[in-house]
Design an enzyme around this catalytic site. Structure first.
Site, PDB file in Angstrom:
ATOM      1  N   ARG A   1      -6.674 -11.325  -7.865  1.00 41.70           N
ATOM      2  CA  ARG A   1      -7.408 -10.121  -6.638  1.00 41.70           C
ATOM      3  C   ARG A   1      -8.709  -9.587  -6.941  1.00 41.70           C
ATOM      4  O   ARG A   1      -9.550  -9.850  -8.269  1.00 41.70           O
ATOM      5  CB  ARG A   1      -6.641  -8.484  -6.953  1.00 41.70           C
ATOM      6  CG  ARG A   1      -5.154  -8.728  -7.458  1.00 41.70           C
ATOM      7  CD  ARG A   1      -4.601  -7.671  -8.001  1.00 41.70           C
ATOM      8  NE  ARG A   1      -3.129  -7.792  -8.840  1.00 41.70           N
ATOM      9  CZ  ARG A   1      -1.574  -7.555  -8.063  1.00 41.70           C
ATOM     10  NH1 ARG A   1      -2.122  -6.800  -7.434  1.00 41.70           N
ATOM     11  NH2 ARG A   1      -1.302  -8.194  -8.461  1.00 41.70           N
TER      12      ARG A   1
ATOM     13  N   LYS B   1       8.752  -8.347 -10.108  1.00 42.39           N
ATOM     14  CA  LYS B   1       7.659  -6.755  -9.805  1.00 42.39           C
ATOM     15  C   LYS B   1       9.094  -5.703 -10.086  1.00 42.39           C
ATOM     16  O   LYS B   1      10.064  -5.675  -9.526  1.00 42.39           O
ATOM     17  CB  LYS B   1       7.524  -7.211  -8.129  1.00 42.39           C
ATOM     18  CG  LYS B   1       6.903  -6.059  -8.002  1.00 42.39           C
ATOM     19  CD  LYS B   1       6.396  -5.758  -7.137  1.00 42.39           C
ATOM     20  CE  LYS B   1       5.697  -4.727  -5.291  1.00 42.39           C
ATOM     21  NZ  LYS B   1       4.808  -5.705  -4.294  1.00 42.39           N
TER      22      LYS B   1
ATOM     23  N   ASP C   1      -7.035  -4.060  -4.618  1.00 44.80           N
ATOM     24  CA  ASP C   1      -6.515  -5.234  -5.815  1.00 44.80           C
ATOM     25  C   ASP C   1      -4.566  -4.920  -5.252  1.00 44.80           C
ATOM     26  O   ASP C   1      -3.997  -6.156  -5.540  1.00 44.80           O
ATOM     27  CB  ASP C   1      -5.491  -4.062  -6.752  1.00 44.80           C
ATOM     28  CG  ASP C   1      -4.997  -2.828  -5.626  1.00 44.80           C
ATOM     29  OD1 ASP C   1      -6.039  -1.981  -5.325  1.00 44.80           O
ATOM     30  OD2 ASP C   1      -4.135  -2.759  -5.770  1.00 44.80           O
ATOM     31  N   ASN C   2      -4.993  -5.415  -3.732  1.00 47.67           N
ATOM     32  CA  ASN C   2      -4.110  -6.032  -2.868  1.00 47.67           C
ATOM     33  C   ASN C   2      -5.087  -6.770  -1.237  1.00 47.67           C
ATOM     34  O   ASN C   2      -4.067  -7.350  -1.015  1.00 47.67           O
ATOM     35  CB  ASN C   2      -3.247  -5.097  -2.082  1.00 47.67           C
ATOM     36  CG  ASN C   2      -2.637  -4.322  -2.834  1.00 47.67           C
ATOM     37  OD1 ASN C   2      -2.521  -4.214  -4.094  1.00 47.67           O
ATOM     38  ND2 ASN C   2      -1.712  -2.721  -2.445  1.00 47.67           N
TER      39      ASN C   2
ATOM     40  N   ASP D   1       2.052  -8.197  -1.389  1.00 47.62           N
ATOM     41  CA  ASP D   1       2.232  -6.326  -2.251  1.00 47.62           C
ATOM     42  C   ASP D   1       2.655  -6.231  -0.316  1.00 47.62           C
ATOM     43  O   ASP D   1       1.701  -5.754   0.242  1.00 47.62           O
ATOM     44  CB  ASP D   1       0.896  -5.654  -2.271  1.00 47.62           C
ATOM     45  CG  ASP D   1       1.107  -5.524  -4.052  1.00 47.62           C
ATOM     46  OD1 ASP D   1       1.647  -6.756  -4.404  1.00 47.62           O
ATOM     47  OD2 ASP D   1       0.635  -5.137  -4.713  1.00 47.62           O
TER      48      ASP D   1
ATOM     49  N   ASP E   1       7.484   5.001 -13.454  1.00 46.22           N
ATOM     50  CA  ASP E   1       8.951   4.813 -14.535  1.00 46.22           C
ATOM     51  C   ASP E   1       9.361   2.832 -14.950  1.00 46.22           C
ATOM     52  O   ASP E   1       9.843   2.409 -15.660  1.00 46.22           O
ATOM     53  CB  ASP E   1       9.762   4.810 -13.739  1.00 46.22           C
ATOM     54  CG  ASP E   1       9.976   4.573 -12.096  1.00 46.22           C
ATOM     55  OD1 ASP E   1       9.722   3.709 -11.929  1.00 46.22           O
ATOM     56  OD2 ASP E   1      11.365   5.073 -11.830  1.00 46.22           O
TER      57      ASP E   1
ATOM     58  N   ARG F   1       8.563 -13.232  -8.265  1.00 48.45           N
ATOM     59  CA  ARG F   1       7.561 -13.684  -7.021  1.00 48.45           C
ATOM     60  C   ARG F   1       6.914 -14.920  -7.360  1.00 48.45           C
ATOM     61  O   ARG F   1       7.234 -14.436  -8.402  1.00 48.45           O
ATOM     62  CB  ARG F   1       7.004 -12.149  -6.397  1.00 48.45           C
ATOM     63  CG  ARG F   1       5.165 -12.090  -6.257  1.00 48.45           C
ATOM     64  CD  ARG F   1       5.030 -11.143  -5.224  1.00 48.45           C
ATOM     65  NE  ARG F   1       3.470 -10.435  -6.022  1.00 48.45           N
ATOM     66  CZ  ARG F   1       3.549  -9.466  -6.224  1.00 48.45           C
ATOM     67  NH1 ARG F   1       3.719  -8.220  -5.239  1.00 48.45           N
ATOM     68  NH2 ARG F   1       2.669  -9.167  -6.961  1.00 48.45           N
TER      69      ARG F   1
ATOM     70  N   GLY G   1       1.701  -2.089 -13.726  1.00 48.26           N
ATOM     71  CA  GLY G   1       2.428  -0.976 -14.109  1.00 48.26           C
ATOM     72  C   GLY G   1       3.832  -1.129 -14.129  1.00 48.26           C
ATOM     73  O   GLY G   1       4.530  -0.770 -15.097  1.00 48.26           O
TER      74      GLY G   1
HETATM   75  P1  AMP Z   1       1.076  -0.672  -5.317  1.00 47.27           P
HETATM   76  O1  AMP Z   1       0.879   0.449  -4.731  1.00 47.27           O
HETATM   77  O2  AMP Z   1       2.205  -1.467  -5.011  1.00 47.27           O
HETATM   78  O3  AMP Z   1      -0.019  -2.294  -4.789  1.00 47.27           O
HETATM   79  O4  AMP Z   1       0.842  -0.372  -6.842  1.00 47.27           O
HETATM   80  C1  AMP Z   1      -0.744   0.518  -7.948  1.00 47.27           C
HETATM   81  C2  AMP Z   1      -0.752   0.103  -8.735  1.00 47.27           C
HETATM   82  O5  AMP Z   1       0.570   1.617  -8.936  1.00 47.27           O
HETATM   83  C3  AMP Z   1      -0.466  -0.663  -9.813  1.00 47.27           C
HETATM   84  O6  AMP Z   1      -1.131  -0.204 -10.964  1.00 47.27           O
HETATM   85  C4  AMP Z   1       1.102  -0.800  -9.433  1.00 47.27           C
HETATM   86  O7  AMP Z   1       1.731  -1.372 -11.042  1.00 47.27           O
HETATM   87  C5  AMP Z   1       1.162   1.154 -10.172  1.00 47.27           C
HETATM   88  N1  AMP Z   1       3.000   1.089  -9.531  1.00 47.27           N
HETATM   89  C6  AMP Z   1       3.542   1.033  -8.638  1.00 47.27           C
HETATM   90  N2  AMP Z   1       4.660   1.179  -8.675  1.00 47.27           N
HETATM   91  C7  AMP Z   1       5.108   1.711  -9.670  1.00 47.27           C
HETATM   92  C8  AMP Z   1       5.695   2.378 -11.105  1.00 47.27           C
HETATM   93  N3  AMP Z   1       7.465   2.518 -10.448  1.00 47.27           N
HETATM   94  N4  AMP Z   1       5.756   2.335 -12.255  1.00 47.27           N
HETATM   95  C9  AMP Z   1       4.418   1.488 -12.748  1.00 47.27           C
HETATM   96  N5  AMP Z   1       3.456   1.747 -12.046  1.00 47.27           N
HETATM   97  C10 AMP Z   1       3.639   1.564 -10.869  1.00 47.27           C
HETATM   98 MG    MG Z   2      -0.659  -3.703  -5.231  1.00 51.02          MG
END
Ligand code: AMP
Ligand code: MG
Length: 491
Positions: free
Chosen positions: A185, A115, A254-255, A264, A127, A178, A94
């Site tokens: 994953r 990232k 996903d992690n 992550d 965002d 990174r 995202g």
């Molecule tokens: P994470 O918890 O960092 O492993 O992220 C879980 C999901 O949320 C992934 O699909 C990320 O790309 C998305 N995500 C986390 N933070 C953001 C952000 N600020 N904007 C867009 N997507 C995000």
């Molecule tokens: Mg993640």
């Protein structure tokens, strides 16, 4: 050859080419005022990139994805995932991008990934941005993990964007560059499986085998062999986390990587006082990802991986289920073996084959140790390190960690009788880990513009086994007033 200009950086796009269905071509958002906060020079050199050039205006623009070498094809990667046990069919990058793959001087592919590089079609309500603090946290903790010998994604750089990111308060924004052996994953496989396209699933599995577990290609059942290899690397990985007291905090599928690298770094933390129930993440209300649960969660995540692979394992689904179940049953034994070997080494009782004390002597010692550590909330890292000093006869420091040393004295007598090797202990028991209060201190200062504390912390934790005069405060537990530690998912 060391790449010292954009035209000499060769970024492959194998994931994008082989797995177009899992890739959305995308570009990083323009960063008007990029400012390099930290660059990992040893890693740059390992990748064949000239650190001096990376610091130049052109190099920094590569690090935030605003300049890409000709032929590169940056993509946002699609993946699904179970988050806290609940399935989310479409997560994906995202706020991240795969710039491409570098071939390192050893000939291995290394993903270069961003990232905080702006919204993508997977951003949903997010965002697309990241703040300086959390990106530096990932930098420090991942580099500490690497120095501890634990498989992990690496951090090449953090660049401040000059742009504000709105969280609870406005924060300075940043992009983390990174590096990983891949970003495949368990969730990538879940996504591919959910498309119903077995051809895609097979291509993904072949890609993973080629990159991470090439021996599986020669097995009688390559996809079962792939699964089995991932069971092995994940069992070893989580054993290593447990041995250093690392709590990942958000072990969603996903992690969970197919390579066996830690990925992550969000609400992660290291144990200080030994507490099996330790949870640091503010969103982990139920303690699903508590320290002691990590092996069980890894096994649960691997079961989700198995489900995704079923159509490749055998055409008869019942038979496929049987095969993956048998393989998954090996997780517990492999985990225990890795953990026990590691703990023996931490206790100085590893020895070489034939000289090491037998399991009959060591196992009761292990069983009796943990209740003592829990009862007195002993600092996990300092216990093992000070125990090394005790192996040399200096028992004071380790005894001082116990409120009631009588139980420890009895245990230590039995341990010493097995002739522990102090030097070997010092090679596996770190002095310096990224302690939570030090990480917070460094991130807070960096957010205010002072990078000094970050540099000091990095210096300590990237050489964790060498005790150095002047670094005493990096080995001390948090001051009493630091209070219970929580990390927030506002990443
Ligand atoms: P994470 O918890 O960092 O492993 O992220 C879980 C999901 O949320 C992934 O699909 C990320 O790309 C998305 N995500 C986390 N933070 C953001 C952000 N600020 N904007 C867009 N997507 C995000
Ligand atoms: Mg993640």
């Amino acid at each position: 050859m060391t790449a010292a200009s954009l035209s000499t950086v060769n970024l492959d796009s194998r994931f994008a080419q082989e797995l177009g269905e899992l890739s959305v071509p995308w570009r990083a958002e323009d960063v008007a005022e990029p400012r390099l906060l930290v660059l990992n020079e040893p890693l740059a050199a390992e990748l064949g990139l000239d650190p001096g050039w990376l610091r130049s205006a052109e190099g920094v623009r590569l690090l935030v994805g605003n300049l890409v070498p000709e032929g590169a094809a940056p993509v946002a990667q699609a993946y699904a995932g179970h988050q806290f046990g609940f399935y989310a069919p479409r997560l994906g990058d995202g706020r991240a991008l795969l710039l491409g793959e570098l071939v390192d001087p050893e000939g291995s592919l290394r993903d270069v990934h961003l990232k905080g590089s702006g919204r993508t079609p997977f951003a949903r309500g997010g965002d697309g941005l990241a703040a300086v603090g959390p990106m530096l946290r990932e930098y420090v903790v991942s580099e500490a993990m690497h120095a501890l010998g634990i498989p992990t994604t690496r951090s090449l750089a953090v660049v401040a964007t000059g742009r504000q990111v709105l969280r609870e308060t406005p924060l300075p924004g940043a992009v983390l560059t990174r590096v990983a052996s891949s970003h495949l994953r368990v969730g990538t496989f879940q996504y591919a499986r959910a498309t119903g396209d077995d051809g895609l699933l097979r291509r993904l599995a072949d890609h993973a085998i080629h990159r991470h577990h090439p021996h599986a290609a020669r097995a009688e059942n390559p996809y079962l062999a792939l699964f089995d290899a991932v069971v092995t690397v994940q069992a070893r990985l989580v054993a290593q986390w447990m041995l250093v007291g690392f709590v990942h905090g958000v072990m969603n599928t996903d992690n969970t990587t197919v390579s066996g690298e830690t990925i992550d770094y969000g609400p992660c933390a290291f144990l200080d006082a030994f507490d099996p129930a330790a949870v640091y993440s503010s969103i982990d209300q139920g303690g699903r990802y508590a320290y002691r649960n990590q092996p069980v969660v890894a096994e649960w995540n691997l079961a989700r991986f198995a489900e995704a692979l079923l159509p490749l394992v055998h055409e008869d689904q019942d038979r496929a289920v049987q095969l993956v179940q048998t393989s998954l049953q090996a997780f517990a034994g492999r985990y225990s073996a890795a953990w026990t070997t590691g703990l023996r080494a931490k206790l100085g009782l590893g020895g070489s084959a034939g000289t090491a004390p037998g399991d009959d002597d060591v196992q009761p010692l292990i069983d009796d140790l943990f209740p003592l550590l829990v009862a007195d909330r002993v600092d996990h890292t300092n216990f093992f390190r000070c125990l090394g000093a005790a192996a040399r006869g200096d028992t004071g420091p380790v005894r001082d960690l116990f409120r009631d040393p009588a139980g420890f004295d009895d245990w230590a007598g039995r341990w010493r009788a097995l002739d522990p090797d102090a030097d070997a202990m010092d090679r596996v028991n770190p002095v310096y880990i990224p302690r939570n209060h030090l990480v917070e201190e460094a991130l807070e200062a960096a957010t205010e513009g002072d990078l000094g504390p970050l540099a000091g912390l990095l210096d300590a934790v990237t050489e964790p086994y060498a005790e150095r005069p002047g670094l005493e405060r990096y080995a001390e537990p948090a001051p009493q007033d630091f209070g219970p530690y929580q990390t927030f998912c506002g990443t």
